[in-house]
Write a protein that holds these residues in place. Structure first.
Motif, PDB file in Angstrom:
ATOM      1  N   THR A 141       7.488  13.670  -4.453  1.00  0.00           N
ATOM      2  CA  THR A 141       7.887  13.966  -3.957  1.00  0.00           C
ATOM      3  C   THR A 141       6.713  13.114  -3.322  1.00  0.00           C
ATOM      4  N   CYS A 142       6.954  12.030  -1.418  1.00  0.00           N
ATOM      5  CA  CYS A 142       6.113  11.284  -0.572  1.00  0.00           C
ATOM      6  C   CYS A 142       7.197  11.995   0.343  1.00  0.00           C
ATOM      7  N   PHE A 143       6.097  12.020   1.006  1.00  0.00           N
ATOM      8  CA  PHE A 143       6.864  12.236   3.221  1.00  0.00           C
ATOM      9  C   PHE A 143       5.641  10.937   3.683  1.00  0.00           C
ATOM     10  N   CYS A 144       6.649   9.972   4.487  1.00  0.00           N
ATOM     11  CA  CYS A 144       6.256   8.761   5.061  1.00  0.00           C
ATOM     12  C   CYS A 144       5.823   9.840   6.980  1.00  0.00           C
ATOM     13  N   LEU A 145       4.593   9.405   6.868  1.00  0.00           N
ATOM     14  CA  LEU A 145       5.013  10.037   8.574  1.00  0.00           C
ATOM     15  C   LEU A 145       5.181   8.923   9.587  1.00  0.00           C
ATOM     16  N   TYR A 146       5.826   8.169   8.834  1.00  0.00           N
ATOM     17  CA  TYR A 146       6.177   6.505   9.893  1.00  0.00           C
ATOM     18  C   TYR A 146       7.839   5.925   9.225  1.00  0.00           C
ATOM     19  N   THR A 147       8.414   5.911  10.646  1.00  0.00           N
ATOM     20  CA  THR A 147      10.138   5.994  10.722  1.00  0.00           C
ATOM     21  C   THR A 147      10.568   4.582   8.991  1.00  0.00           C
ATOM     22  N   HIS A 148      11.497   5.332   8.897  1.00  0.00           N
ATOM     23  CA  HIS A 148      11.745   4.057   7.505  1.00  0.00           C
ATOM     24  C   HIS A 148      12.132   2.671   8.763  1.00  0.00           C
ATOM     25  N   HIS A 149      12.194   2.346   9.872  1.00  0.00           N
ATOM     26  CA  HIS A 149      12.205   1.071  10.834  1.00  0.00           C
ATOM     27  C   HIS A 149      11.074   0.679  10.527  1.00  0.00           C
ATOM     28  N   ARG A 150       9.964   1.564  10.756  1.00  0.00           N
ATOM     29  CA  ARG A 150       8.226   0.747  10.320  1.00  0.00           C
ATOM     30  C   ARG A 150       8.458   0.131   9.071  1.00  0.00           C
ATOM     31  N   PHE A 151       8.370   1.531   8.079  1.00  0.00           N
ATOM     32  CA  PHE A 151       8.292   0.798   6.043  1.00  0.00           C
ATOM     33  C   PHE A 151       8.874  -0.956   7.308  1.00  0.00           C
ATOM     34  N   GLU A 152      10.035  -0.948   7.036  1.00  0.00           N
ATOM     35  CA  GLU A 152      11.186  -1.775   6.645  1.00  0.00           C
ATOM     36  C   GLU A 152      10.762  -3.299   7.378  1.00  0.00           C
ATOM     37  N   LYS A 153      11.049  -2.909   8.543  1.00  0.00           N
ATOM     38  CA  LYS A 153      10.679  -4.169   9.912  1.00  0.00           C
ATOM     39  C   LYS A 153       9.252  -4.275  10.419  1.00  0.00           C
ATOM     40  N   LEU A 154       8.389  -3.124  10.416  1.00  0.00           N
ATOM     41  CA  LEU A 154       7.203  -3.964  11.188  1.00  0.00           C
ATOM     42  C   LEU A 154       5.663  -3.796  10.656  1.00  0.00           C
ATOM     43  N   MET A 155       6.296  -3.005   9.081  1.00  0.00           N
ATOM     44  CA  MET A 155       4.322  -3.563   7.587  1.00  0.00           C
ATOM     45  C   MET A 155       4.972  -4.325   7.246  1.00  0.00           C
ATOM     46  N   ARG A 156       3.335  -5.112   7.122  1.00  0.00           N
ATOM     47  CA  ARG A 156       3.442  -6.758   6.607  1.00  0.00           C
ATOM     48  C   ARG A 156       3.913  -5.868   5.101  1.00  0.00           C
ATOM     49  N   ASN A 171       0.448  -1.375  -0.065  1.00  0.00           N
ATOM     50  CA  ASN A 171      -0.207  -0.064  -0.126  1.00  0.00           C
ATOM     51  C   ASN A 171       0.883   1.309   0.074  1.00  0.00           C
ATOM     52  N   SER A 172       1.332   1.190   0.692  1.00  0.00           N
ATOM     53  CA  SER A 172       2.707   2.047   1.193  1.00  0.00           C
ATOM     54  C   SER A 172       3.411   2.600  -0.605  1.00  0.00           C
ATOM     55  N   LYS A 173       3.858   1.264  -1.407  1.00  0.00           N
ATOM     56  CA  LYS A 173       4.392   1.888  -2.157  1.00  0.00           C
ATOM     57  C   LYS A 173       3.482   2.823  -3.530  1.00  0.00           C
ATOM     58  N   GLN A 174       2.341   2.148  -3.930  1.00  0.00           N
ATOM     59  CA  GLN A 174       1.149   2.053  -4.111  1.00  0.00           C
ATOM     60  C   GLN A 174       1.449   3.876  -3.792  1.00  0.00           C
ATOM     61  N   ARG A 175       0.664   4.361  -2.328  1.00  0.00           N
ATOM     62  CA  ARG A 175       0.616   5.750  -2.797  1.00  0.00           C
ATOM     63  C   ARG A 175       1.505   7.057  -2.425  1.00  0.00           C
ATOM     64  N   ARG A 176       2.738   6.207  -2.736  1.00  0.00           N
ATOM     65  CA  ARG A 176       3.950   6.278  -3.284  1.00  0.00           C
ATOM     66  C   ARG A 176       4.055   6.843  -4.752  1.00  0.00           C
ATOM     67  N   GLY A 177       3.251   5.728  -5.615  1.00  0.00           N
ATOM     68  CA  GLY A 177       3.763   6.490  -6.911  1.00  0.00           C
ATOM     69  C   GLY A 177       2.338   7.462  -7.063  1.00  0.00           C
ATOM     70  N   ARG A 178       1.762   7.598  -6.571  1.00  0.00           N
ATOM     71  CA  ARG A 178       0.640   8.787  -6.590  1.00  0.00           C
ATOM     72  C   ARG A 178       1.501   9.895  -7.257  1.00  0.00           C
ATOM     73  N   ALA A 179       2.911  10.350  -7.095  1.00  0.00           N
ATOM     74  CA  ALA A 179       3.413  11.508  -5.990  1.00  0.00           C
ATOM     75  C   ALA A 179       3.995  11.623  -8.172  1.00  0.00           C
TER      76      ALA A 179
END
Length: 852
Positions: free
Chosen positions: A436-451, A421-429
């Motif tokens: 540019t995409c500004f993610c209101l979550y850390t890189h650690h969450r994206f890489e390690k905690l998101m499904r 989902n995150s990549k899909q949202r990013r692609g909208r930019a």
């Protein structure tokens, strides 16, 4: 000819064009192929044309028959129109076109159609008529990565079909699965390690900043009293858990155990100091005390103002989880200095319950020097594309339905999105230029905690309609079939669905489909709504039930402009009281409101025309497109009931022009046998009960003493008198959008509903107060306590009646059951004039008559 050559050049420039010969070659050698392509690769419009053109060139065009499924009706129609335009043919379904489409309530195809775009449900319905898909050469399933309920179901059906065909060495269907570039290996493995081909997308590069980068760039300072600060969250002395009214409960207390220790130095449990050594001390301090589950609106405001001030032209698209959060941010931004004046008109909410005209503004161009800011739910993730978006701000959250089979309860849960989902949202930019995409979550969450991917619908949605389709298609036992799914649902979810089908009378014996079940499977609606429609036809109150069924199956026609909630509620009351024959008790019904709304709108439309109908909608906060959709659905449902034989078609039905307005006038005609009791609200409400039971709630007055005391013991509830409602397991609440939510007294202590949703409390949407006779006639098992004159229904609902009355009702029920069985088996029997039906109608009308 010139236009055609230009179209060929445009098509040849798409990334997927480079893979054309490889796709065709792999299809000749294999029965299944997975085609992956990022947004903009052209796979959706080009792959079906590659196959069509190849078959025509090889002389096989005559028997070419390609079906391409789309998960949404809007996509099926727009893709068909685009493909026809690329081929310089007429519009889909016209004489000069090989392209067609078919969606619910709309079709553009003819005998020359060689490439049909349709929704997944349409293909499944055609399989119910022809299990071997005779004459179909190719099935293309687009957007398989979305893992919709019907999409995953279709894959099991296609896999079964391919296995059967190869076992008989006959003609083998070719299946093409098209997906975004996510988890293609899963689909390949499912179809025996079939080949996968990948095409690059055509989006522009997108620069991504994560939460730590945003804090650093803005030199942001997280205030200790900010709702997003853990210190603020745990300041209250008497808390025994971190109260997060949005999102999940914070894990901090369970990690540290002792609140006094926590108050000294609360730490974000996801904070990993080694990840942030290159960042400033302030950023590290912010992240250390941040509650990541809370949306920080102060940060959002600062970030939007920063983008508006520093960055180049282009719209900003902000993803938030729901309507409440959207309003929070829109209010905050419009109140800010930067977006005051004309700029505030271009801070635009975007969600599915918005009026269509308000939605359209998101696609229009703002005046010079004004930035368009769209604040949206995940509707903007895949369903729609806004071309001028250059900046995306992603909260990383969404809301999704989850079904709990033990509680038989659907909950709307806010949760973190998946990496996909995150990549899909990013692609909208990156649609029009580098973004540019500004993610209101850390890189650690994206890489390690998101499904990696969102949970498939099959694992989180009710399975009732799916189970019915399995029986209709003669696919064997329900559980053994669903265990063949890509990712099978839990066994308890299957058990829950099967038990409901037995409860409503759709299954009997050893999972055999009853005549009622057979008809329910043919109706494209929730089984409870389907049962209600069948009963509406038999009991002669079809028109109101069709209106109610259409609204419940589609959506409420009411639109809620910002800050106008009270005005909309007043409009609802005005509709119920102005020039209607409803008494005060009859007005305690959201479903009868739906009936009244449609009746009044239809009258204005027929007598004064489209403009007046639009004016009527504006006056009462109704959506005109939704009203027309409800009309079309009434016609579809009515036509299906006529095809079944439960209602008689008009004599000139076959010859009269099958215009929707003509058919709807016929369905509304009170002189028709199927409408002879439509003017009796008590009959309509009883049929609502017949369809929606066991979805019933009661006040303490309507509950058996033992059931009530057990409930209070198990849940620790205190007695709340006549205003509290219970569903037999717990206390439930009437949703604030219901006409009954603000009432202080009710005609009877029983109500029926279609849906309950958990958002902190358990809420009932769309409620109707129903009479004791309705429960007696259409409820569950009756236990007669002869001495006390108390009747217990289904072990928990209590009614008072002489034992003699109860015995009569029991007999009536048995007779009704056999009458319904024979009517459903042989619908040509005259239904509404049947003696048993007439006796029941008489009883229901008698109950409403005041005793002198």
């Amino acid at each position: 000819m010139q236009k055609y050559k230009e179209m060929l050049r445009t098509r040849a420039a798409l990334p997927i064009a480079a893979s054309k010969s490889e796709i065709l070659q792999l299809l000749r050698e294999n029965n299944v192929l997975v085609v992956c392509g990022e947004t903009g690769s052209g796979k959706t419009t080009q792959v079906p044309q590659f196959i069509l053109d190849d078959m025509i060139e090889s002389g096989s065009g005559g028997y070419c028959n390609i079906i391409c499924t789309q998960p949404r009706r809007i996509a099926a129609i727009s893709v068909a129109e685009r493909v026809a335009e690329e081929r310089c043919e007429g519009s889909p379904g016209s004489r000069g076109s090989l392209i067609g489409y078919q969606v619910r309530l709309d079709s553009a195809r003819n005998e020359k159609t060689k490439l049909l775009f349709c929704t997944t449900g349409i293909l499944l319905r055609s399989i119910s008529g022809d299990k071997n898909l005779t004459g179909i050469t190719h099935v293309i399933v687009d957007e398989v990565h979305e893992r919709s309920l019907l999409g995953d179901f279709l894959l099991i059906v296609l896999k079964n079909l391919l296995e059967r065909q190869s076992a008989h060495n006959g003609r083998v269907l070719k299946v093409i699965l098209m997906s975004a570039t996510v988890d293609s290996a899963l689909f390949s493995r499912y179809f025996g390690n079939c080949p996968v081909i990948t095409a690059q997308g055509r989006t522009h590069p997108v620069t991504t900043y994560f939460l730590e980068d945003i804090h650093e760039t803005l030199e942001y300072r997280l205030a200790s009293d900010s709702p997003a600060s853990i210190r603020w969250e745990t300041s209250s002395k008497d808390k025994r858990g971190v109260d997060n009214h949005r999102g999940k409960k914070n894990l901090v207390l369970s990690a540290w155990g002792d609140e006094s220790q926590l108050s000294e130095d609360p730490v974000n449990p996801y904070y990993e100091p080694s990840n942030y050594q290159a960042y400033s001390e302030q950023t590290r301090l912010n992240l250390r005390k941040l509650n990541e589950d809370i949306i920080d609106y102060d940060l959002l405001e600062d970030l939007v103002c920063h983008v508006d001030e520093i960055c180049g032209d282009g719209a900003i698209l902000i993803f938030l989880p729901g309507v409440y959060e959207i309003h929070q941010l829109v209010d905050k931004l419009t109140a800010s200095y930067r977006f005051s004046g004309p700029s505030s008109d271009w801070i635009l909410p975007l969600h599915s319950s918005l009026a269509p005209n308000d939605q359209k503004k998101a696609f229009s161009q703002p005046p010079a020097n004004i930035r368009k800011v769209i604040v949206a739910t995940n509707i903007a993730e895949t369903s729609i594309t806004i071309d001028d978006v250059v900046y995306v701000i992603d909260s990383g959250k969404h809301k999704e339905n989850r079904y709990n089979p033990q509680k038989k309860l659907t909950s709307m849960v806010e949760d973190w999105i998946s990496q996909a989902n995150s990549k899909q949202r990013r692609g909208r930019a990156g649609r029009v230029k580098p973004g540019t995409c500004f993610c209101l979550y850390t890189h650690h969450r994206f890489e390690k905690l998101m499904r990696p991917f969102q949970a498939p619908e099959m694992l989180r949605m009710p399975l009732v309609e799916l189970c019915l389709q399995i029986k209709l298609l003669s696919l064997g036992y329900i559980k053994s079939f669903l265990f063949k799914a890509l990712e099978p649902p839990k066994e308890e979810a299957m058990t829950s669905a099967i038990s409901l089908l037995y409860e409503v009378g759709a299954l009997e014996g050893n999972e055999e489909l009853t005549p009622l079940g057979y008809h329910l499977a043919k109706l494209p609606v929730d089984v409870l709504i389907g049962k209600m429609m069948l009963y509406g036809a038999i009991f002669g109150c079809l028109s109101p039930i069709l209106s109610i069924s259409a609204v419940l199956s589609y959506k409420s026609p009411f639109v809620y402009p910002k800050d106008e909630k009270q005005t909309v509620e007043r409009a609802k009351l005005a509709l119920l009281t102005d020039k209607t024959d409803l008494n005060e008790g009859d007005r305690q019904s959201d479903h009868l409101l739906m009936m009244v709304v449609y009746k009044k709108w239809e009258k204005v439309l027929n007598e004064k025309g489209v403009k007046a109908a639009q004016q009527f909608c504006n006056s009462y906060f109704l959506s005109s497109p939704v009203m027309f959709m409800i009309r079309d659905m009434r016609v579809q449902f009515g036509t299906l009931l006529a095809d079944i034989g439960l209602i008689s078609s008009p004599k000139n039905y076959r010859v009269m022009p099958r215009k929707k307005e003509n058919l709807d006038s016929w369905l509304s005609d009170l002189s028709q046998p199927f409408n002879r009791h439509s003017h009796h609200p008590s009959v309509v409400k009883a049929i609502l009960c017949a369809g929606l039971y066991p979805n019933v709630a009661a006040t303490e007055l309507g509950m058996a003493g033992a059931a009530l005391s057990n409930l209070k013991q198990s849940t620790g509830l205190l007695s709340k008198g006549s205003l509290a409602w219970y569903d037999g397991r717990r206390e439930v609440y009437i949703h604030h959008t219901s006409i009954n939510s603000s009432l202080r007294s009710f005609q009877y202590p029983f109500l029926v509903f279609l849906e309950k949703v958990e958002t902190g409390k358990v809420f009932l949407r769309d409620t109707t107060i129903v009479s004791p006779y309705s429960i007696l006639l259409f409820g569950g098992s009756i236990d007669i306590q002869h001495k006390s004159g108390v009747l217990i229904i289904d072990g928990w609902l209590k009614l008072m009646a002489p034992a003699q009355t109860a015995v009569i009702f029991k007999e009536l029920r048995l007779m009704l059951h056999s009458v319904l069985k024979s009517l459903i088996r042989n619908p040509e029997d005259t239904s509404a004039s049947n003696e048993v039906v007439s006796s029941i109608i008489h009883l229901l009308l008698q109950e409403q008559t005041p005793v002198n």
